[in-house]
Write an enzyme that holds these catalytic residues in place. Structure first.
Site, PDB file in Angstrom:
ATOM      1  N   ARG A   1       8.589  -6.624  -4.813  1.00 52.68           N
ATOM      2  CA  ARG A   1       8.819  -6.855  -3.283  1.00 52.68           C
ATOM      3  C   ARG A   1       7.606  -5.888  -2.879  1.00 52.68           C
ATOM      4  O   ARG A   1       6.949  -5.892  -1.813  1.00 52.68           O
ATOM      5  CB  ARG A   1      10.117  -6.086  -3.019  1.00 52.68           C
ATOM      6  CG  ARG A   1      11.036  -7.141  -2.793  1.00 52.68           C
ATOM      7  CD  ARG A   1      12.337  -6.629  -2.860  1.00 52.68           C
ATOM      8  NE  ARG A   1      12.903  -5.690  -1.907  1.00 52.68           N
ATOM      9  CZ  ARG A   1      13.701  -4.550  -2.044  1.00 52.68           C
ATOM     10  NH1 ARG A   1      14.023  -4.493  -3.291  1.00 52.68           N
ATOM     11  NH2 ARG A   1      14.034  -4.035  -1.193  1.00 52.68           N
TER      12      ARG A   1
ATOM     13  N   ARG B   1      18.991   3.559  -3.336  1.00 47.97           N
ATOM     14  CA  ARG B   1      19.634   3.392  -2.095  1.00 47.97           C
ATOM     15  C   ARG B   1      21.031   2.610  -2.455  1.00 47.97           C
ATOM     16  O   ARG B   1      21.102   1.993  -3.335  1.00 47.97           O
ATOM     17  CB  ARG B   1      18.623   2.362  -1.565  1.00 47.97           C
ATOM     18  CG  ARG B   1      19.403   1.535  -0.192  1.00 47.97           C
ATOM     19  CD  ARG B   1      18.337   0.941   0.533  1.00 47.97           C
ATOM     20  NE  ARG B   1      17.814  -0.355   0.182  1.00 47.97           N
ATOM     21  CZ  ARG B   1      16.975  -0.906   0.766  1.00 47.97           C
ATOM     22  NH1 ARG B   1      16.488  -0.648   1.903  1.00 47.97           N
ATOM     23  NH2 ARG B   1      16.459  -2.155   0.164  1.00 47.97           N
TER      24      ARG B   1
ATOM     25  N   ARG C   1      22.284  -3.109  -3.733  1.00 48.84           N
ATOM     26  CA  ARG C   1      21.746  -4.481  -3.402  1.00 48.84           C
ATOM     27  C   ARG C   1      21.005  -5.058  -4.771  1.00 48.84           C
ATOM     28  O   ARG C   1      20.451  -4.234  -5.546  1.00 48.84           O
ATOM     29  CB  ARG C   1      20.677  -4.343  -2.411  1.00 48.84           C
ATOM     30  CG  ARG C   1      21.195  -4.448  -1.026  1.00 48.84           C
ATOM     31  CD  ARG C   1      20.330  -4.095   0.012  1.00 48.84           C
ATOM     32  NE  ARG C   1      19.034  -4.942  -0.148  1.00 48.84           N
ATOM     33  CZ  ARG C   1      18.105  -4.578   0.699  1.00 48.84           C
ATOM     34  NH1 ARG C   1      18.101  -4.065   1.900  1.00 48.84           N
ATOM     35  NH2 ARG C   1      16.905  -5.549   0.543  1.00 48.84           N
TER      36      ARG C   1
ATOM     37  N   LYS D   1      12.744   2.057   7.442  1.00 51.06           N
ATOM     38  CA  LYS D   1      12.906   1.165   8.772  1.00 51.06           C
ATOM     39  C   LYS D   1      14.140   1.093   8.969  1.00 51.06           C
ATOM     40  O   LYS D   1      14.645   1.538  10.159  1.00 51.06           O
ATOM     41  CB  LYS D   1      12.115  -0.186   8.513  1.00 51.06           C
ATOM     42  CG  LYS D   1      10.883  -0.110   8.058  1.00 51.06           C
ATOM     43  CD  LYS D   1      10.254  -1.683   7.838  1.00 51.06           C
ATOM     44  CE  LYS D   1      11.018  -2.502   6.790  1.00 51.06           C
ATOM     45  NZ  LYS D   1      10.642  -1.863   5.740  1.00 51.06           N
TER      46      LYS D   1
ATOM     47  N   ARG E   1       6.671 -10.548   8.808  1.00 53.64           N
ATOM     48  CA  ARG E   1       6.112 -10.161   7.506  1.00 53.64           C
ATOM     49  C   ARG E   1       4.998 -10.837   6.807  1.00 53.64           C
ATOM     50  O   ARG E   1       4.529 -10.515   5.919  1.00 53.64           O
ATOM     51  CB  ARG E   1       7.386 -10.269   6.393  1.00 53.64           C
ATOM     52  CG  ARG E   1       8.178  -8.900   6.086  1.00 53.64           C
ATOM     53  CD  ARG E   1       9.081  -9.265   5.252  1.00 53.64           C
ATOM     54  NE  ARG E   1       9.756  -8.392   4.212  1.00 53.64           N
ATOM     55  CZ  ARG E   1      10.972  -7.646   4.672  1.00 53.64           C
ATOM     56  NH1 ARG E   1      11.549  -7.670   5.700  1.00 53.64           N
ATOM     57  NH2 ARG E   1      11.193  -6.984   3.604  1.00 53.64           N
TER      58      ARG E   1
HETATM   59  P1  ADP Z   1      13.639  -4.309   2.350  1.00 50.54           P
HETATM   60  O1  ADP Z   1      13.336  -3.505   3.595  1.00 50.54           O
HETATM   61  O2  ADP Z   1      14.353  -3.382   1.456  1.00 50.54           O
HETATM   62  O3  ADP Z   1      12.461  -4.979   1.690  1.00 50.54           O
HETATM   63  P2  ADP Z   1      15.138  -6.322   3.797  1.00 50.54           P
HETATM   64  O4  ADP Z   1      16.448  -6.247   4.096  1.00 50.54           O
HETATM   65  O5  ADP Z   1      14.035  -6.126   5.023  1.00 50.54           O
HETATM   66  O6  ADP Z   1      14.503  -5.404   2.714  1.00 50.54           O
HETATM   67  O7  ADP Z   1      14.770  -7.759   3.409  1.00 50.54           O
HETATM   68  C1  ADP Z   1      15.501  -8.188   2.258  1.00 50.54           C
HETATM   69  C2  ADP Z   1      14.792  -9.439   1.807  1.00 50.54           C
HETATM   70  O8  ADP Z   1      15.044 -10.424   2.782  1.00 50.54           O
HETATM   71  C3  ADP Z   1      13.367  -9.651   1.518  1.00 50.54           C
HETATM   72  O9  ADP Z   1      12.998  -9.295   0.213  1.00 50.54           O
HETATM   73  C4  ADP Z   1      13.062 -11.174   1.680  1.00 50.54           C
HETATM   74  O10 ADP Z   1      13.448 -11.797   0.780  1.00 50.54           O
HETATM   75  C5  ADP Z   1      14.000 -11.359   3.004  1.00 50.54           C
HETATM   76  N1  ADP Z   1      13.428 -11.410   4.158  1.00 50.54           N
HETATM   77  C6  ADP Z   1      13.613 -10.417   5.197  1.00 50.54           C
HETATM   78  N2  ADP Z   1      12.809 -10.365   6.430  1.00 50.54           N
HETATM   79  C7  ADP Z   1      11.900 -11.447   5.882  1.00 50.54           C
HETATM   80  C8  ADP Z   1      10.904 -12.083   6.629  1.00 50.54           C
HETATM   81  N3  ADP Z   1      10.490 -11.618   7.723  1.00 50.54           N
HETATM   82  N4  ADP Z   1      10.067 -13.094   5.980  1.00 50.54           N
HETATM   83  C9  ADP Z   1      10.546 -13.523   4.715  1.00 50.54           C
HETATM   84  N5  ADP Z   1      11.650 -12.841   4.161  1.00 50.54           N
HETATM   85  C10 ADP Z   1      12.158 -11.984   4.628  1.00 50.54           C
HETATM   86  P1  ADP Z   2      13.688  -0.111   4.565  1.00 48.65           P
HETATM   87  O1  ADP Z   2      14.764  -0.535   5.734  1.00 48.65           O
HETATM   88  O2  ADP Z   2      12.369   0.334   5.150  1.00 48.65           O
HETATM   89  O3  ADP Z   2      13.774  -0.844   3.176  1.00 48.65           O
HETATM   90  P2  ADP Z   2      15.843   2.305   4.156  1.00 48.65           P
HETATM   91  O4  ADP Z   2      15.967   2.852   5.602  1.00 48.65           O
HETATM   92  O5  ADP Z   2      16.826   1.235   3.614  1.00 48.65           O
HETATM   93  O6  ADP Z   2      14.285   1.466   4.242  1.00 48.65           O
HETATM   94  O7  ADP Z   2      15.689   3.283   3.195  1.00 48.65           O
HETATM   95  C1  ADP Z   2      15.530   3.204   1.864  1.00 48.65           C
HETATM   96  C2  ADP Z   2      15.977   4.278   1.045  1.00 48.65           C
HETATM   97  O8  ADP Z   2      15.405   5.607   1.218  1.00 48.65           O
HETATM   98  C3  ADP Z   2      17.470   4.598   1.449  1.00 48.65           C
HETATM   99  O9  ADP Z   2      18.240   4.908   0.366  1.00 48.65           O
HETATM  100  C4  ADP Z   2      17.387   5.663   2.586  1.00 48.65           C
HETATM  101  O10 ADP Z   2      18.621   6.568   2.644  1.00 48.65           O
HETATM  102  C5  ADP Z   2      16.139   6.582   2.003  1.00 48.65           C
HETATM  103  N1  ADP Z   2      15.348   7.362   2.997  1.00 48.65           N
HETATM  104  C6  ADP Z   2      15.148   6.678   4.224  1.00 48.65           C
HETATM  105  N2  ADP Z   2      13.931   7.762   4.709  1.00 48.65           N
HETATM  106  C7  ADP Z   2      13.880   8.603   3.759  1.00 48.65           C
HETATM  107  C8  ADP Z   2      13.254   9.929   3.927  1.00 48.65           C
HETATM  108  N3  ADP Z   2      12.438  10.140   5.192  1.00 48.65           N
HETATM  109  N4  ADP Z   2      13.051  10.557   2.819  1.00 48.65           N
HETATM  110  C9  ADP Z   2      13.817  10.115   1.869  1.00 48.65           C
HETATM  111  N5  ADP Z   2      14.702   9.337   1.709  1.00 48.65           N
HETATM  112  C10 ADP Z   2      14.769   8.340   2.747  1.00 48.65           C
END
Ligand code: ADP
Ligand code: ADP
Ligand code: ZN
Length: 216
Positions: free
Chosen positions: A171, A127, A160, A13, A88
């Site tokens: 998660r 990541r 992270r 995302k 979410r």
């Molecule tokens: P990822 O896409 O890797 O799960 P995010 O950066 O979107 O991670 O979110 C990291 C953390 O922040 C989540 O695991 C949660 O603890 C919190 N968080 C983010 N967005 C929300 C949401 N809409 N509702 C509840 N917790 C959230």
């Molecule tokens: P999210 O915001 O949904 O948690 P990220 O954009 O942070 O996801 O991507 C998660 C990890 O996967 C990062 O290390 C990113 O560089 C990698 N990644 C993102 N898109 C792809 C893809 N299409 N193929 C392989 N790796 C990817």
């Protein structure tokens, strides 16, 4: 254009949000980025959110709903926005409607980036995130030009606290239980666009941009 970018943790995302927000000239609003900034700055919200985030649990709905209400009322959302990581839960999705009514906006689409659990674990464990601008890289699939340094801003890359194996697995479970039901919720509203996220970054990007261009 008002878009929600939806998908499990690690779906890509954040990676795709960058392209979409540039292309459609709308602010990228990542609740994860906003929460991490609050943790870093030690705000009241950051102090409350930190334990949940470190364990890979969701931060309570009330906190997120207040956060997103404040953020969407800023003037830069007049031209639209891209939500990444919100809503979410069903409760968050239901709270979003009156917030959008207040600013006279509707959602145009919910882009559902679909990626299987094994690939998510591999992506998240590789990541690396920029401390300064939040850009994400992957040591395998998307490395920075210079190891440990952000291509965009020169900032330091770090892993992270919630990108450890235990927190990643938790998660993904939390996603399946609490977030996945939103797929049906938005499909029923006719807003869902399904994207196969398990391909190269460029291919996913071009599919999403094509689908969104059709809406305009
Ligand atoms: P990822 O896409 O890797 O799960 P995010 O950066 O979107 O991670 O979110 C990291 C953390 O922040 C989540 O695991 C949660 O603890 C919190 N968080 C983010 N967005 C929300 C949401 N809409 N509702 C509840 N917790 C959230
Ligand atoms: P999210 O915001 O949904 O948690 P990220 O954009 O942070 O996801 O991507 C998660 C990890 O996967 C990062 O290390 C990113 O560089 C990698 N990644 C993102 N898109 C792809 C893809 N299409 N193929 C392989 N790796 C990817
Ligand atoms: Zn950076």
């Amino acid at each position: 254009m008002q878009i929600v970018l939806f998908g499990p943790p690690g779906a890509g995302k954040g990676t795709q949000a960058k392209f979409i927000s540039e292309k459609f000239n709308v602010p990228h609003i990542s609740t994860g980025d906003i929460l991490r900034e609050n943790v870093r700055e030690g705000t009241a919200l950051g102090k409350k959110a930190k334990v949940f985030m470190d364990n890979g649990a969701l931060v309570p709905d009330e906190l997120l709903i207040d956060l997103i209400r404040d953020r969407l009322q800023k003037p830069d959302t007049k031209k639209g926005f891209l939500l990444d990581g919100f809503p979410r839960t069903i409760a968050q999705a239901e709270a979003l409607d009156p917030i959008l009514d207040d600013i006279n906006k509707n959602l145009d689409a919910v882009v559902n980036v679909d990626v299987g659990a094994n690939e998510l674990i591999s992506r998240l464990s590789g990541r690396r995130t920029c401390r300064s601008c939040g850009a994400t890289y992957n040591i395998k699939s998307n490395p920075p030009k210079v190891p440990g340094v952000c291509d965009q801003c020169g900032g330091e890359l770090y892993q992270r606290a919630d990108d450890t194996e235990a927190a990643i697995k938790h998660r993904i479970e939390v996603y399946q239980k609490q977030t996945q039901p939103l797929i049906d919720y938005y499909r029923k509203k006719g807003l869902l666009i399904d994207i196969d996220g398990e391909r190269e970054i460029d291919e996913v990007r071009s599919d999403i941009l094509k689908a969104l261009e059709r809406l305009q």
